[in-house]
Scaffold this active site. Structure first.
Site, PDB file in Angstrom:
ATOM      1  N   LYS A 163      41.287  41.296  21.771  1.00 47.53           N
ATOM      2  CA  LYS A 163      42.087  41.134  22.993  1.00 47.53           C
ATOM      3  C   LYS A 163      41.259  40.453  24.082  1.00 47.53           C
ATOM      4  CE  LYS A 163      40.796  45.901  24.007  1.00 47.53           C
ATOM      5  NZ  LYS A 163      41.239  47.302  23.971  1.00 47.53           N
ATOM      6  N   MET A 176      30.125  31.424  45.828  1.00 43.26           N
ATOM      7  CA  MET A 176      31.160  31.204  44.810  1.00 43.26           C
ATOM      8  C   MET A 176      30.638  30.373  43.638  1.00 43.26           C
ATOM      9  SD  MET A 176      34.984  29.569  45.154  1.00 43.26           S
ATOM     10  CE  MET A 176      35.460  30.641  46.507  1.00 43.26           C
ATOM     11  N   TYR A 181      24.482  32.539  52.729  1.00 42.51           N
ATOM     12  CA  TYR A 181      25.418  33.124  53.694  1.00 42.51           C
ATOM     13  C   TYR A 181      24.828  34.344  54.380  1.00 42.51           C
ATOM     14  CZ  TYR A 181      29.238  30.196  51.984  1.00 42.51           C
ATOM     15  OH  TYR A 181      30.036  29.137  51.654  1.00 42.51           O
ATOM     16  N   ARG A 202      47.461  57.513  27.905  1.00 40.02           N
ATOM     17  CA  ARG A 202      47.631  56.116  28.273  1.00 40.02           C
ATOM     18  C   ARG A 202      48.870  55.678  27.513  1.00 40.02           C
ATOM     19  NH1 ARG A 202      42.485  52.108  27.556  1.00 40.02           N
ATOM     20  NH2 ARG A 202      43.399  51.975  25.493  1.00 40.02           N
TER      21      ARG A 202
END
Ligand SMILES: *Cc1c(COP(=O)(O)O)cnc(C)c1O
Length: 348
Positions: free
Chosen positions: A39, A298, A249, A133
């Site tokens: 998955k 980023m 930053y 679940r």
């Protein structure tokens, strides 16, 4: 389209190690067969890179969560060998299962009815044994909607297999009861960690995910599981800081003395979250540790090149990715380290 120039980020998947990890888990699974949870694009490492290696190693059962994940896996293995853990939520899901041949995992009485209304056929059944679940509870197993199913794999899922918790034995007992109530071809209980709990937990089929991809959820697996994925990032620019210069930053880091730095093509958009910067964090050049300084941006991080001052623009640095070592100080689980790897590591 113009040909893509070389990237400044790359992810190497060692398919031989992946296959070795599967074989190690298969050996630990004893007489049980060993499947693979594939998955989330093989936990972020890529279906195309991973599924063929698992297939060649001998894996015959593949587990995805979403219907949208079937097609990519079915390019490499017959759809009938793919199980969809979320099961059918509506008629469109059930029709998709019928058309593709992928096996729905039935998780509730309503999913059981939906499956029968779509024409039914072989399916798999998830029993809830305490994780609360997905899954049909023990008390509902005698419902006619369940009795009418043609169950191939009867399964449940452990909540605490990565710890020594009384839940494990409790879930095992409930699952054994379920196997006596529901006719089935084979039974399956454990994930990666559960395989290390011993043969009582193995039944007919195990379903490892994390450990295939280099994760070590229990110490018993530590010497058997090796690192599969190696992310690397290139230096975009080198600079020479003077004492008093700040970096990045919010000027969070200030050089105490003159130092060379490298601006590296890796940031939180690539899954290198801010929580992985900070005290003690580093990238590697061979064995040499290059401390990360300042905030993670980023698309960039800055490393202190004092330990390797000859490095230049275009040189590659390795991102530490031995999951059991990296996870504890990252603020992330081993699962999250894998599945947050960004799209820029996987150019098409
Ligand atoms: C994800 C998943 C697995 C694999 O679990 P790991 O802890 O990654 O080995 C097995 N079974 C089910 C139902 C799952 O959702």
């Amino acid at each position: 389209m113009a040909e893509l120039p070389p990237p400044s980020l790359r992810l190497t998947i060692d398919a031989d190690v992946l296959a070795d990890n599967w074989r190690a888990l298969d050996a630990m699974s004893g007489a049980a067969k060993t499947g693979a949870a594939v998955k989330a694009d093989c936990y972020g490492l890529g279906v195309d890179a991973c599924v063929p290696a698992l297939r060649e190693a001998g894996c015959t059962h593949f587990f995805v969560a979403h219907w949208s994940e079937v097609e990519a896996v079915a390019r490499h293995v017959p759809a009938a060998r793919i199980s969809v853990l979320h099961g059918p939520m509506n008629a469109a899901d059930a029709a998709y299962a019928q058309q593709t041949g992928a096996a729905p995992v039935i998780n509730s009485l309503s999913q059981a009815r939906l499956w029968q209304e779509s024409g039914g056929g072989t399916c798999q059944l998830m029993v809830d044994t305490g994780i609360n679940r997905l899954g049909v509870s023990l008390g509902d197993l005698s419902d006619p909607a369940i009795a009418s199913l043609d169950v191939d794999i009867l399964m449940s899922h452990l909540a605490c297999a990565d710890e020594d918790n009384v839940m494990n034995a409790r879930q095992l007992e409930v699952f054994k009861q379920a196997t006596e109530v529901v006719p089935h071809q084979s039974a399956s209980l454990t994930n990666s960690a559960g395989i290390a709990l011993g043969s009582a937990y193995h039944f007919d089929l195990t379903r490892p995910g994390l450990a295939l991809y280099g994760g070590v959820p229990r110490p018993e697996l530590a010497n058997k599981i090796k690192q599969v994925a190696r992310p690397e990032a290139a230096i975009l620019q080198t600079r020479s800081l003077s004492a008093g210069d700040s970096v990045g930053y919010n000027a969070e880091f200030t050089a105490q003395c003159a130092m060379p730095t490298g601006v590296v093509s890796l940031g939180y958009a690539d899954g290198f979250l801010r929580s992985r910067g900070g005290e003690g964090s580093h990238l590697l050049h061979g064995e040499t540790k290059l401390p990360i300084v300042g905030k993670v941006s980023m698309d960039m991080i800055i490393v202190d090149l004092s330990n390797a001052p000859s490095l230049r623009e275009g040189d590659w640095l390795e991102v530490p990715f031995h999951l059991p070592d990296v996870a504890p100080n990252s603020g992330l689980s081993q699962y999250e380290l894998l599945t947050t790897l960004g799209q820029r590591f996987k150019p098409r």
